[in-house]
Design an enzyme around this catalytic site. Structure first.
Site, PDB file in Angstrom:
ATOM      1  N   ASP A 407      49.619   5.082  -0.256  1.00 21.83           N
ATOM      2  CA  ASP A 407      50.891   4.972   0.457  1.00 21.83           C
ATOM      3  C   ASP A 407      51.884   4.156  -0.377  1.00 21.83           C
ATOM      4  O   ASP A 407      51.508   3.549  -1.377  1.00 21.83           O
ATOM      5  CB  ASP A 407      50.606   4.275   1.800  1.00 21.83           C
ATOM      6  CG  ASP A 407      51.827   4.233   2.699  1.00 21.83           C
ATOM      7  OD1 ASP A 407      52.678   5.130   2.583  1.00 21.83           O
ATOM      8  OD2 ASP A 407      51.929   3.289   3.509  1.00 21.83           O
ATOM      9  N   GLU A 410      56.251   5.723  -3.708  1.00 20.73           N
ATOM     10  CA  GLU A 410      57.476   6.404  -4.211  1.00 20.73           C
ATOM     11  C   GLU A 410      57.929   5.810  -5.536  1.00 20.73           C
ATOM     12  O   GLU A 410      58.470   6.586  -6.336  1.00 20.73           O
ATOM     13  CB  GLU A 410      58.586   6.303  -3.151  1.00 20.73           C
ATOM     14  CG  GLU A 410      58.284   7.060  -1.881  1.00 20.73           C
ATOM     15  CD  GLU A 410      57.140   6.470  -1.045  1.00 20.73           C
ATOM     16  OE1 GLU A 410      57.036   5.230  -0.994  1.00 20.73           O
ATOM     17  OE2 GLU A 410      56.354   7.235  -0.481  1.00 20.73           O
ATOM     18  N   ASP A 481      56.522   8.645   7.676  1.00 21.15           N
ATOM     19  CA  ASP A 481      56.837   7.970   8.937  1.00 21.15           C
ATOM     20  C   ASP A 481      57.802   8.770   9.799  1.00 21.15           C
ATOM     21  O   ASP A 481      59.004   8.507   9.834  1.00 21.15           O
ATOM     22  CB  ASP A 481      57.411   6.582   8.648  1.00 21.15           C
ATOM     23  CG  ASP A 481      56.407   5.709   7.919  1.00 21.15           C
ATOM     24  OD1 ASP A 481      55.226   6.088   7.849  1.00 21.15           O
ATOM     25  OD2 ASP A 481      56.811   4.654   7.408  1.00 21.15           O
TER      26      ASP A 481
HETATM   27  C1  GLC Z   1      53.922   2.967   5.762  1.00 17.41           C
HETATM   28  C2  GLC Z   1      53.093   4.218   5.990  1.00 17.41           C
HETATM   29  C3  GLC Z   1      52.403   4.117   7.325  1.00 17.41           C
HETATM   30  C4  GLC Z   1      51.556   2.847   7.367  1.00 17.41           C
HETATM   31  C5  GLC Z   1      52.405   1.627   7.073  1.00 17.41           C
HETATM   32  C6  GLC Z   1      51.577   0.363   6.944  1.00 17.41           C
HETATM   33  O1  GLC Z   1      54.955   2.911   6.679  1.00 17.41           O
HETATM   34  O2  GLC Z   1      53.866   5.364   5.901  1.00 17.41           O
HETATM   35  O3  GLC Z   1      51.614   5.255   7.559  1.00 17.41           O
HETATM   36  O4  GLC Z   1      50.965   2.712   8.611  1.00 17.41           O
HETATM   37  O5  GLC Z   1      53.112   1.808   5.861  1.00 17.41           O
HETATM   38  O6  GLC Z   1      50.662   0.447   5.915  1.00 17.41           O
END
Ligand code: GLC
Length: 766
Positions: A407, A410, A481
């Protein structure tokens, strides 16, 4: 008109002597690369390996233009460098626009400040003032539909909208007005007067695709820098375009079978072992099939990647993971790229010592803030850094995790964007953030995939948020998200369908919605509508209301369970589709237009999708909608729930009480129907059932161990099930995997046929 330039030919590459030489490479009869070297070095990240196939082609001069012809495509190139592509029958596919762009009216600086003062943003696409900028403008026909671009927001048909390719973590609701999100997948597919084509722009720099927003007469691609490097893709059908594009950029590999099971997640669970245990217990208590629980950032020690806070796990996370595994649940932890700046932390210390982090132009390690506070960013463009990252994953695989969710890649940063000139390596050559930004997530996924493969020997399960074209070879993706609101369940269909057209077959959304509070109705419709999305995960943000299947009591829980059970019955079908996808690139979940590209009715269809060629799904994605119109394309269709038959090429009205997902199976389809299980087990199945929708049909069913790479050396079986006027025949047409099914049951509309495997003759008999 000036004279045609001369050309030279080197193998299948023809170089035309324009001031800036233009190269055409015949990759295959259906793929032609267009290239102008603008000084950029380095290899493609999307395309790996040698793709050029020996192809016959001709080149001739027709006076004022050259004609380059393969068996599938014809290109006309004139002295002004206009390039027009036609299919083999002479239908125009991609033609250069002859006029000038008519720019949309912008606002002056003073007014721009006013607009921004109230919190609105002013559209800022790359402009000619960017050094290195270029643009390519192509004509739009009145009858032309544009698809692809991965999971960009909006509708299935992208015509009339404009998008940026620059990966961002933008918390704003993902609505049709958003120009860019987490991924940059610059492939577009078109249907011009019904004739299919594709263009893939292989440039990692920030780029912009105006799909006819500025003008109804053209679309254009522009980039702030980089070589002009694009691929023209032809084919007889839209399916051919996807197959050819995935030939070029790669296909989603066969996943482990359990990854098609349901997965439960929520940011916050993993802060305590007790909470995760309670989730596992409730899944069992409420009889909800499930295969994995995701561990969000809280399991770590102070958000330090590749650590586990033992205090939260009774000193022994491995023991807990083993216990969950025994309950049939796999563990998927999250890993972010940002490495906490802390000299006592071994990952940071090692990365620092070995020079593995990206650096500011002045040579210092570049620091920005993410979850752990100040953090450094691994330079994933470098093979050595990818190997280091892959090795670090051993900490997790030793604990027994079954996959890794990556995650914030980007990469996302909390204290302003990373400056363009921060030094990121392009393989082993110093480059810039500006060039490497859009492939940061791609390279992190590649590293994560390699580590899991090396350490477990299983087919790696990686889920990434950021991606570039070609990332499908390494990772499944989710759309990031989203929010618990109706426009986002609506958008799920075009987003996942366009991802599928863009080569990404293993995809999903956060079911129920990530941010904001969901409602029982929204959650119910979401699990129904998403039930065939390959990645089936309910995930929510910290601080939002609970949205586990039981969180709203009845009737939500009952309906949720009903659909999870349906999903598990059809996992063999989804797995069969994946086996086919590895050969064709055709996605599991797909827009109706992919199967029926000559039917104008489905070219703009945003609220139906298909699963493979055989199942049509028409989810309810509107609040309080207890009836909906369903368009059935050509053929005859069987209502999955009650067997009613309908002729295609018509709209029908379907009742949609809260527990009803309208589902139609193409008549004379055979579907595998797996056993009712709570988890996908590693034990081989001994029997399989097939259901016949109609009176005849044939079906290819694939079987292997569902776990590792042995299928690549032939350890798989293929079954051909044929039903002809109620007569059933089952043949094992490739037999490389043991054990085979001992029993096969075929359910016809009015009777059931049971066949047993006879080991001596290797045949199935009644
Ligand atoms: C980002 C991710 C989400 C995750 C959060 C905390 O917003 O997209 O899925 O729960 O980070 O790690």
């Amino acid at each position: 008109m000036s004279a045609l330039p001369s050309y030279t030919q080197n193998g299948q590459t023809i170089t035309f002597a324009f001031a800036q030489p233009l190269q055409l490479t015949i990759v295959t009869p259906e793929i032609i690369r267009v290239f102008i070297n603008r000084g950029e070095q380095g290899e493609s990240y999307a395309i790996e390996g040698h793709k050029i196939q020996a192809t016959d082609f001709t080149i001739e001069s027709a006076g004022d233009h050259y004609i380059i012809r393969t068996s599938a495509l014809t290109i006309h190139l004139d002295s002004e460098r206009h390039l027009d592509t036609f299919d083999k029958d002479g239908n125009a596919l991609i033609t250069d626009y002859r006029g000038e762009r008519i720019h949309l009216k912008g606002v002056d600086k003073v007014h721009e400040r006013l607009v921004e003062a109230e919190g609105h943003s002013v559209t800022k696409a790359p402009t000619k003032s960017d050094q290195g900028y270029y643009e390519i403008i192509k004509s739009l026909a009145p009858d032309e539909y544009l698809y692809g671009l991965g999971d960009k927001t909006g509708y299935l048909n992208k015509r009339g909208f404009a998008y940026d390719n620059w990966n961002v973590d933008n918390p704003a609701p993902q609505l049709e007005i958003l120009p860019n999100i987490y991924k940059s997948i610059p492939v577009m597919l078109g249907l011009k007067n019904g004739h299919p084509y594709g263009i893939f722009f292989d440039n990692t720099y920030q780029s912009h695709l105006d799909m006819g927003k500025e003008s109804n007469h053209y679309y254009f691609y522009s980039a702030v820098q980089g070589n002009l490097d694009y691929y023209i893709i032809g084919g007889t059908t839209l399916k051919d375009i996807v197959t050819n594009y995935t030939y070029l950029t790669g296909r989603t590999p066969l996943p482990q079978k359990w990854t098609l099971g349901y997965q439960q997640s929520r940011w916050g669970y993993s802060a305590s072992q007790e909470e995760v245990q309670a989730i596992a217990d409730n899944l069992a208590k409420y009889d909800l099939p499930c295969d994995a629980i995701h561990f969000d950032v809280d399991y770590m020690d102070g958000y330090r990647v590749f650590t586990w806070d033992k205090d939260k796990y009774q000193g022994n996370p491995k023991k807990f993971i083993t216990k969950l595994n025994q309950q049939g649940l796999k563990v998927i932890p999250i890993i972010d790229p940002g490495v906490k700046q802390d000299s006592d932390y071994h990952i940071y210390a090692e990365g620092l010592k070995k020079g593995y982090f990206v650096k500011s132009a002045d040579g210092d390690v570049y620091i920005n803030k993410v979850w752990p506070g100040n953090a450094a960013f691994p330079d994933f463009g470098r093979p050595e850094v990818r190997q280091w990252w892959a090795n670090n994953g051993k900490f997790l695989t030793d604990l027994g995790v079954a996959g890794i969710w990556i995650d914030m890649n980007e990469p996302a940063t909390f204290e302003g964007p990373i400056p363009d000139d921060v030094v990121f390596n392009d393989q082993d050559t110093p480059s810039t953030h500006k060039k490497m930004h859009n492939v940061y997530g791609h390279n992190m996924a590649k590293a994560t995939y390699a580590g899991l493969k090396e350490q477990t020997g299983n087919r790696p399960f990686v889920i990434t948020r950021a991606a570039y074209a070609g990332t499908q070879k390494y990772s499944t993706v989710w759309t990031g998200d989203n929010r618990s609101m109706w426009p986002h369940i609506q958008m799920m269909i075009p987003q996942l369908c366009n991802l599928g057209l863009s080569g990404f077959s293993f995809t999903g959304t956060d079911i129920g919605g990530f941010a904001s509070d969901t409602t029982s109705e929204l959650l119910t419709r979401w699990i129904e509508g998403a039930i065939f999305s390959p990645l089936l995960r309910n995930h929510a943000a910290l601080g939002t209301r609970q949205q586990e299947p039981w969180a709203f009591g009845e009737p939500t829980l009952n309906i949720y369970r009903k659909y999870l059970k349906l999903r598990y019955r059809l996992i063999p079908y989804l797995y069969d589709l994946f086996a086919k996808e590895t050969k064709t690139g055709l996605p599991i979940m797909r827009p109706v237009v992919l199967n029926y590209d000559q039917d104008p009715r489905v070219r703009d269809l945003n609220d139906e999708y298909m699963v493979g060629d055989d199942i049509l799904v028409a989810p309810v994605v509107q609040k309080s909608q207890f009836k909906r119109l369903v368009y059935l394309p050509a053929g005859n269709w069987v209502d999955f729930w009650n067997g009613a038959e309908y002729a295609g090429n018509q709209d029908i009205v379907v009742d949609t009480p809260l527990d009803k997902l309208p589902l139609f199976v193409k008549q004379n389809t055979i579907l595998p129907w797996g056993p009712a299980v709570s988890h996908i087990s590693d034990e081989p199945l001994k029997a399989m059932t097939f259901r016949v929708f109609g009176t005849q049909g044939t079906y290819q069913h694939y079987q292997d161990n569902g776990r590792d790479f042995k299928y690549q050396s032939g350890e798989w079986n293929n079954y051909t099930i044929t039903v002809d006027h109620n007569k059933v025949n089952v043949q094992l047409t490739h037999h490389g995997y043991q054990p085979v099914y001992q029993q096969i049951t075929v359910e016809l509309s009015d009777h059931v046929v049971k066949l047993t495997y006879d080991n001596d003759s290797s045949c199935y008999r009644e």
